[in-house]
Motif scaffolding. Sequence first.
Motif, PDB file in Angstrom:
ATOM      1  N   LYS A  64      25.494 -12.846   7.152  1.00 25.65           N
ATOM      2  CA  LYS A  64      26.119 -12.387   5.912  1.00 25.65           C
ATOM      3  C   LYS A  64      25.344 -11.240   5.262  1.00 25.65           C
ATOM      4  CE  LYS A  64      24.139 -15.757   2.685  1.00 25.65           C
ATOM      5  NZ  LYS A  64      24.500 -16.779   1.688  1.00 25.65           N
ATOM      6  N   LEU A  76      31.504 -11.530   7.165  1.00 25.69           N
ATOM      7  CA  LEU A  76      31.863 -12.813   6.561  1.00 25.69           C
ATOM      8  C   LEU A  76      33.173 -13.342   7.133  1.00 25.69           C
ATOM      9  CD1 LEU A  76      31.231 -11.667   2.885  1.00 25.69           C
ATOM     10  CD2 LEU A  76      29.660 -12.978   4.292  1.00 25.69           C
ATOM     11  N   LEU A  77      34.170 -12.441   7.214  1.00 24.32           N
ATOM     12  CA  LEU A  77      35.471 -12.877   7.715  1.00 24.32           C
ATOM     13  C   LEU A  77      35.444 -13.057   9.225  1.00 24.32           C
ATOM     14  CD1 LEU A  77      37.888 -10.694   5.566  1.00 24.32           C
ATOM     15  CD2 LEU A  77      37.380 -13.127   5.314  1.00 24.32           C
ATOM     16  N   GLU A 122      31.499  -0.857  -6.274  1.00 27.94           N
ATOM     17  CA  GLU A 122      32.859  -1.205  -6.692  1.00 27.94           C
ATOM     18  C   GLU A 122      33.837  -0.594  -5.673  1.00 27.94           C
ATOM     19  OE1 GLU A 122      33.896   1.120 -10.197  1.00 27.94           O
ATOM     20  OE2 GLU A 122      32.527   2.683  -9.544  1.00 27.94           O
ATOM     21  N   LEU A 163      38.504  -2.341   1.799  1.00 27.33           N
ATOM     22  CA  LEU A 163      38.853  -2.552   0.393  1.00 27.33           C
ATOM     23  C   LEU A 163      38.432  -1.383  -0.486  1.00 27.33           C
ATOM     24  CD1 LEU A 163      37.565  -6.226   0.259  1.00 27.33           C
ATOM     25  CD2 LEU A 163      39.924  -5.481   0.593  1.00 27.33           C
ATOM     26  N   GLN A 203      35.225  -0.332  -0.873  1.00 28.76           N
ATOM     27  CA  GLN A 203      33.838  -0.450  -1.338  1.00 28.76           C
ATOM     28  C   GLN A 203      32.910   0.286  -0.375  1.00 28.76           C
ATOM     29  OE1 GLN A 203      34.258  -4.921  -1.466  1.00 28.76           O
ATOM     30  NE2 GLN A 203      33.030  -4.626  -3.307  1.00 28.76           N
ATOM     31  N   PHE A 257      25.977   0.161   1.902  1.00 27.62           N
ATOM     32  CA  PHE A 257      24.888   1.024   2.358  1.00 27.62           C
ATOM     33  C   PHE A 257      23.621   0.229   2.660  1.00 27.62           C
ATOM     34  CE2 PHE A 257      23.149   0.736  -1.930  1.00 27.62           C
ATOM     35  CZ  PHE A 257      24.273   0.636  -2.728  1.00 27.62           C
ATOM     36  N   LEU A 287      29.153  11.055  -4.776  1.00 27.47           N
ATOM     37  CA  LEU A 287      28.891   9.609  -4.818  1.00 27.47           C
ATOM     38  C   LEU A 287      28.168   9.189  -6.095  1.00 27.47           C
ATOM     39  CD1 LEU A 287      27.722   8.814  -1.155  1.00 27.47           C
ATOM     40  CD2 LEU A 287      29.901   8.205  -2.197  1.00 27.47           C
ATOM     41  N   LEU A 344      29.831   6.678  -8.380  1.00 22.08           N
ATOM     42  CA  LEU A 344      30.235   5.390  -7.829  1.00 22.08           C
ATOM     43  C   LEU A 344      29.270   4.312  -8.309  1.00 22.08           C
ATOM     44  CD1 LEU A 344      32.442   4.403  -5.951  1.00 22.08           C
ATOM     45  CD2 LEU A 344      30.928   4.859  -4.021  1.00 22.08           C
ATOM     46  N   ARG A 345      29.820   3.217  -8.793  1.00 25.20           N
ATOM     47  CA  ARG A 345      28.957   2.188  -9.377  1.00 25.20           C
ATOM     48  C   ARG A 345      28.549   1.115  -8.358  1.00 25.20           C
ATOM     49  NH1 ARG A 345      32.069   0.437 -14.679  1.00 25.20           N
ATOM     50  NH2 ARG A 345      33.713   0.271 -13.125  1.00 25.20           N
ATOM     51  N   VAL A 346      27.274   0.793  -8.366  1.00 25.96           N
ATOM     52  CA  VAL A 346      26.737  -0.235  -7.468  1.00 25.96           C
ATOM     53  C   VAL A 346      27.074  -1.604  -8.049  1.00 25.96           C
ATOM     54  CG1 VAL A 346      24.666  -1.162  -6.354  1.00 25.96           C
ATOM     55  CG2 VAL A 346      24.812   1.280  -6.902  1.00 25.96           C
ATOM     56  N   ARG A 347      27.569  -2.477  -7.208  1.00 27.70           N
ATOM     57  CA  ARG A 347      27.916  -3.825  -7.670  1.00 27.70           C
ATOM     58  C   ARG A 347      26.816  -4.832  -7.372  1.00 27.70           C
ATOM     59  NH1 ARG A 347      33.788  -6.174  -6.486  1.00 27.70           N
ATOM     60  NH2 ARG A 347      34.159  -4.813  -8.262  1.00 27.70           N
ATOM     61  N   ARG A 348      26.296  -4.807  -6.152  1.00 22.80           N
ATOM     62  CA  ARG A 348      25.349  -5.861  -5.762  1.00 22.80           C
ATOM     63  C   ARG A 348      24.397  -5.352  -4.685  1.00 22.80           C
ATOM     64  NH1 ARG A 348      27.939  -8.871  -8.887  1.00 22.80           N
ATOM     65  NH2 ARG A 348      29.562  -9.664  -7.548  1.00 22.80           N
TER      66      ARG A 348
END
Lengths: 211, 383
Positions: free
Chosen positions: B44, B150-151, B230, B259, B261, B264, B298, B301-305
């Motif tokens: 993962k 994951l999928l 995001e 999706l 996203q 990186f 770039l 572009l907002r980093v999510r996690r």
Amino acid sequence: MPYRDTSQECTGCLNCVAICPGLATTLVDYRKNKDLPTVTLPYELWRESVEVGQPVPVTDKDGAILGHFPVQKIRVKKKYPKTLLVQIQMNKKFAKKAVGIRVLEPQIEPSTIYEKEPLPDEAVICRCERVTAGEIRTALRNGVRDMNHLKAITRSGMGSCGSKTCRPMIWRIFQEEGIDPGQVTDRVDRPLFVEVPLGYFAGIKEGERHE
Amino acid sequence: MNSYDVIIVGAGSVGVPTALALGEKGVSTLVVDKKPSPGQGENKHAIGGIRATHSDPAKIITCLRSLESFSTWAERFGDQIEWVKGGYTFPVYRDADAVLLKGMLPTQKEYGLNIDFVGPKTIQTIIPGVNPEGLIGGTFSPDDGSASPLLAISAFYRKSLELGVQFRFKEQIREIRVKNGRVQGVATDSVNYEAPVVVDAAGAYSTDLCQTVDVNIPVVPESHEAGITEPVEPFFTSMVVDIRPMPGSKNYYFYQNQLGQVIFCLTPEPPIVGTDTRETSVFLPQISARMVELIPRLRNLRVRRVWRGLYPMSADGSPLVGWNREVSGLLHAAGMCGQGFMLGPGLGEVIARMIRQETTEKDQIVLEAFSPYREFAVEEALK
């Protein structure tokens, strides 16, 4: 912001009680009666239901009732007309503990405001990724016991909020399904907790062009 | 019954596809993992890139087979695994990199990889907004791609269950059981599982596992960090790999998933050795500066996690796959060097054929290159 001028003695003007938007200030005035001081409590809701002479329940900071005391006087400062200053006389033992009056009798119990019925299948549980209770239920019925696995296959909790809302609701569905919480593995939380632009980390200031 | 033909240790990037390949051959298989569900180790943490763009023929062969498996999964079995055939692009700004990449092309093409060195204009079409200053060109391999680890692992797991493979989760293996130099099975704290073959697919923990039978597997875990943004409107589909070294890092790479996203990852220099996977504060400033320099747009572009995962490294950047010579029945499938996800399906099939003694000529090329007893002399150029 108003401030208290500590170089002067308190004059009992009550402005400090009236001005606090959180109704967090009370004033205990011992000047007239040391054993039975006058306590001034701010009050704003259902103003018409407070009358002079009426005994009101006075509560401490936890909401416990200290006793019933008749209202001596209701005052309003011209500058802060929306706040009633309710004055009562209380035994000096309790006077400093008083923080408010309870005008309405309790009408709701916490247990009545939570839904008792299981969430409908179409209810959205994860709002970021729009995952429904039905999708989560199906996964649990197929044997999923790890929140991380659930996240992998349904995307619940994978959105921008980091599962701040859906996590407790997913726990609830586990419980509704009769699954022993001891069998369930909780999700792994990771930073970031809000989304931040790449440019910010790259050291580019807001509005700056980078060409 | 606790008796099987094969026991696989590790329900991850290698273990699950291997179980699937064995299940397809009707081999009775048990997979044991200490985690509570499939893919909860390093799988993962993979960002999802799948490429046959390697310098080593063994990896090219294995990953071409993996690509076939990933790319046809949805039509064969119905699970959506977010496969995107976006290719891999290595943009080049330095002559030395052009020489390095061009030098690999003959071998890559010989083993069936669809790849070419293209000019700067083509690179600008593949990566809209890429920094044109000093851009020489780059390689593009259009048949590479990406999928959701994951999928994908959940799909492989589901299919394995359907084929009768058994899984035991939350079970920590105490030791591999050996009698007279032959594998008998494995022991957890509470139960013994019997099998004449044990596959070591324990990833970063292979060393610990094999030490229970006094076998020393030369795998050292390192860690790399990764992040995800995001979702935004898709504007590029290729994996972009920038191989220029910079202070604090070697290469870095990123792509936009199905999706929208952007995901990186960066190779730190010097390497961070160990099994610590807590996030660091140095990663985002490092990679953001490099990504924004390469593609200025770039920056918004907002980093999510972010997260950090382990790379079980061998000395030369290639996996260790093969039968152990001292312990009969112990099959190593370890040291994937951060490529377990892309190697998994192809390698799983090779391992299944090894167990059934059905290996092909191509398998021999793979097994010779990945042999745990090789010299470890030549370093893989694109590790």
